[in-house]
Enzyme design. Structure first.
Site, mmCIF file in Angstrom:
data_model
loop_
_atom_site.group_PDB
_atom_site.id
_atom_site.type_symbol
_atom_site.label_atom_id
_atom_site.label_comp_id
_atom_site.label_asym_id
_atom_site.label_seq_id
_atom_site.Cartn_x
_atom_site.Cartn_y
_atom_site.Cartn_z
ATOM 1 N N ASP A 7 0.846 -1.187 0.000
ATOM 2 C CA ASP A 7 0.000 0.000 0.000
ATOM 3 C C ASP A 7 0.882 1.238 0.000
ATOM 4 O O ASP A 7 1.909 1.273 0.702
ATOM 5 C CB ASP A 7 -0.890 0.027 1.246
ATOM 6 C CG ASP A 7 -1.841 -1.164 1.313
ATOM 7 O OD1 ASP A 7 -1.855 -1.970 0.367
ATOM 8 O OD2 ASP A 7 -2.559 -1.273 2.324
ATOM 9 N N ASP A 129 -15.057 -4.731 0.675
ATOM 10 C CA ASP A 129 -14.457 -4.584 1.998
ATOM 11 C C ASP A 129 -15.585 -4.480 3.018
ATOM 12 O O ASP A 129 -16.414 -3.564 2.943
ATOM 13 C CB ASP A 129 -13.580 -3.339 2.043
ATOM 14 C CG ASP A 129 -12.553 -3.332 0.927
ATOM 15 O OD1 ASP A 129 -12.081 -4.422 0.550
ATOM 16 O OD2 ASP A 129 -12.223 -2.234 0.420
#
Length: 244
Positions: A7, A129
């Protein structure tokens, strides 16, 4: 397969705790050297996330990803603020193999349907998510900053008739915590949606976690923090997955 994940915020590798931008840890890693090692070890895919782009599409870290993608022969999938055909085409032109669509799955269903038709089910990965309350798998969007009233099951059922194949499912409560993946979640959704190739993400801390995920039936395990912090090596992770 095992999919290492990285990330990025402002060009730097970070991990967030449960998706919280104010609770992040930075990692000083030679990514080019690591990518080369992954190539030698036989990694088939790497997952990249543009956290700046997820929060604000105008802050997309294009140059960072362009350099990385041009450096490796490993298949790259990328997510973070991809909300238009222009965004998709840009990444595909950089050499990305799969684009991960998150917020648009909720905000712009008709467009995502169109993208599945245009680019095909092997190019589009839906990122679902979830925050789980009373077994309701409620989807969160905008870098997990906004809750929705839509469930994971509703989205999969909506997109399945037009060829949905790849779903990246993250239990937000486990992400970046090293507390172990939600095996109950993955076992349940794999059993319910046999036509979907699920990528499991969130909480992987040990090689036992990898074995448990393989047994759950998911097609891939996305591994972030545990590799960054050397809880185990990529060689060990790959061997575990292959041998189970």
């Amino acid at each position: 397969m095992i999919i290492p994940a990285f990330d990025f915020i402002n060009g730097k590798i970070v991990r967030l705790y449960q998706g919280n931008y104010s609770n992040q840890r930075e990692y000083d890693i030679n990514l080019y050297k690591r990518f080369k090692d992954y190539e030698i070890q036989g990694v088939k895919k790497i997952h990249l996330v543009d956290l700046d782009g997820a929060k604000n599409f105008k802050e997309r870290q294009v140059k960072v990803f362009k350099d990385l993608i041009s450096y490796t022969n490993i298949s790259i999938q990328i997510g973070g603020g991809i909300r238009s055909e222009e965004n998709i085409n840009m990444f595909l032109n950089l050499g990305v193999k799969q684009v991960v669509i998150g917020s648009s799955v909720i905000k712009n269903k008709a467009e995502v349907k169109k993208w599945l038709r245009i680019y095909g089910s092997n190019t589009i990965v839906l990122a679902l998510d979830v925050m789980i309350r009373n077994n309701n798998k409620e989807i969160a969007i905008n870098g997990w900053q906004k809750k929705t009233n839509t469930t994971l099951e509703e989205i999969i059922e909506y997109f399945s008739p037009i060829g949905l194949k790849h779903v990246l499912c993250t239990d937000i409560s486990r992400d970046g915590t090293l507390s172990g993946p939600n095996i109950v979640l993955y076992t349940e959704i794999v059993k319910k949606f046999k036509h979907i190739q699920f990528q499991a993400s969130g909480g992987i801390a040990t090689l036992k976690d990898i074995i448990s995920l393989k047994k759950s039936g998911v097609s891939s395990a996305i591994v972030g923090r545990s590799l960054l912090e050397n809880k185990f090596t990529i060689q060990e992770a790959l061997k575990c997955w292959q041998n189970e």
